[in-house]
Design an enzyme around this catalytic site. Structure first.
Site, PDB file in Angstrom:
ATOM      1  N   TYR A 142      -4.079  10.716   2.410  1.00 47.20           N
ATOM      2  CA  TYR A 142      -4.710   9.690   1.182  1.00 47.20           C
ATOM      3  C   TYR A 142      -3.964   8.866   0.570  1.00 47.20           C
ATOM      4  O   TYR A 142      -3.993   8.026   0.281  1.00 47.20           O
ATOM      5  CB  TYR A 142      -6.055  10.363   0.776  1.00 47.20           C
ATOM      6  CG  TYR A 142      -6.885   9.797  -0.281  1.00 47.20           C
ATOM      7  CD1 TYR A 142      -7.685   8.791   0.384  1.00 47.20           C
ATOM      8  CD2 TYR A 142      -6.688   9.134  -1.750  1.00 47.20           C
ATOM      9  CE1 TYR A 142      -8.486   7.130  -0.212  1.00 47.20           C
ATOM     10  CE2 TYR A 142      -7.917   8.524  -2.278  1.00 47.20           C
ATOM     11  CZ  TYR A 142      -8.336   7.707  -1.796  1.00 47.20           C
ATOM     12  OH  TYR A 142      -9.192   6.577  -3.079  1.00 47.20           O
ATOM     13  N   LYS A 146      -2.975   4.898   0.266  1.00 48.15           N
ATOM     14  CA  LYS A 146      -3.161   4.503  -0.822  1.00 48.15           C
ATOM     15  C   LYS A 146      -1.871   3.815  -1.642  1.00 48.15           C
ATOM     16  O   LYS A 146      -1.371   2.766  -2.626  1.00 48.15           O
ATOM     17  CB  LYS A 146      -3.766   4.483  -1.818  1.00 48.15           C
ATOM     18  CG  LYS A 146      -5.121   5.385  -1.562  1.00 48.15           C
ATOM     19  CD  LYS A 146      -6.211   4.312  -1.310  1.00 48.15           C
ATOM     20  CE  LYS A 146      -7.315   4.058  -1.145  1.00 48.15           C
ATOM     21  NZ  LYS A 146      -8.225   2.806  -1.237  1.00 48.15           N
TER      22      LYS A 146
END
Length: 235
Positions: A142, A146
């Site tokens: 994650y 990002k």
């Protein structure tokens, strides 16, 4: 400078806590039309909202949405995926691919598809929702996706500025939505987040640091790596 008054807004992940607030606040600020997209779109009690099916990981779905919604002036890349395990070496192949396709490739491909339509259009803007974890690699894949989106947003900003398209990147820590339901740390109200993002967009700002976590983490990027990750001192 971008304005929501009279804008035609497309929001990905519109069914979620943040997406719903984007729909509501875009309309409250005078948007003429809002395309509320999701894998399984829902009905809205407002004639200005047009539900559209969109899977940001499917190129054919992206093409279909661009064809159905060619009049967009503001694109909000909000849809995202998370993964329960933080260890990047322990993620399943499926989790890694889902996060890369949803958090990075989806927003990038959607921006690329809309760029020719947005170019030269008055009030054109792209808003990408990043995460404070782009600057703090404790979220495994994650965090990595990002961070990649943050970099891509910087590239899009430079490439689209000459065409008059304003690109905004948003960083925030935990937001009080279903995705962070398991977290006990302080969370930003999604309505407050969206208000701050739209205020910044209409002021012509390029980046939103929506909470103190984001402010501190960005400032920490200039420090030695051991300051950001003190566990390295004893590794």
């Amino acid at each position: 400078m971008p304005s929501l008054t009279g804008a035609v807004v497309l929001i990905t992940g519109a069914n979620g806590g943040i997406g719903t607030r984007f729909v509501e606040q875009a309309l409250a600020r005078g948007a003429a039309k809002v395309y509320a997209t999701a894998r399984s779109p829902r009905e809205w009690n407002d004639d200005r909202v047009v539900p559209l099916a969109l899977d940001v990981t499917d190129p054919a779905s992206i093409s279909a949405v661009v064809e159905a919604a060619p009049d967009v002036t503001v694109l909000i890349n909000n849809a995202g995926a998370s993964v329960p395990s933080a260890g990047i070496l322990t993620h399943s192949d499926e989790d890694i691919r889902r996060n890369v396709e949803t958090n990075f490739l989806g927003p990038l491909f959607l921006a690329r598809a809309y760029a020719p339509l947005l170019s030269g259009r008055p009030g054109a803007a792209i808003i990408d929702i990043h995460s404070a974890l782009a600057w703090f690699a404790v979220g495994g894949i994650y965090s990595a996706t990002k961070a990649a989106l943050w970099s891509a947003t910087n590239s899009l900003r430079l490439e689209l500025a000459p065409a008059g398209v304003h690109v905004v990147g948003v960083h925030v820590g935990y937001v009080d939505t279903a995705m962070a339901a398991h977290v006990d740390d302080p969370k930003t109200d999604p309505a407050d987040l969206v208000g701050a993002v739209l205020d910044a967009t209409e002021r012509g700002e390029y980046e939103v640091l929506a909470d103190e976590t984001s402010v501190q983490l960005k400032a920490g990027l200039s420090a030695p790596i051991e300051a950001l990750y003190p566990q390295l001192r004893t590794a």
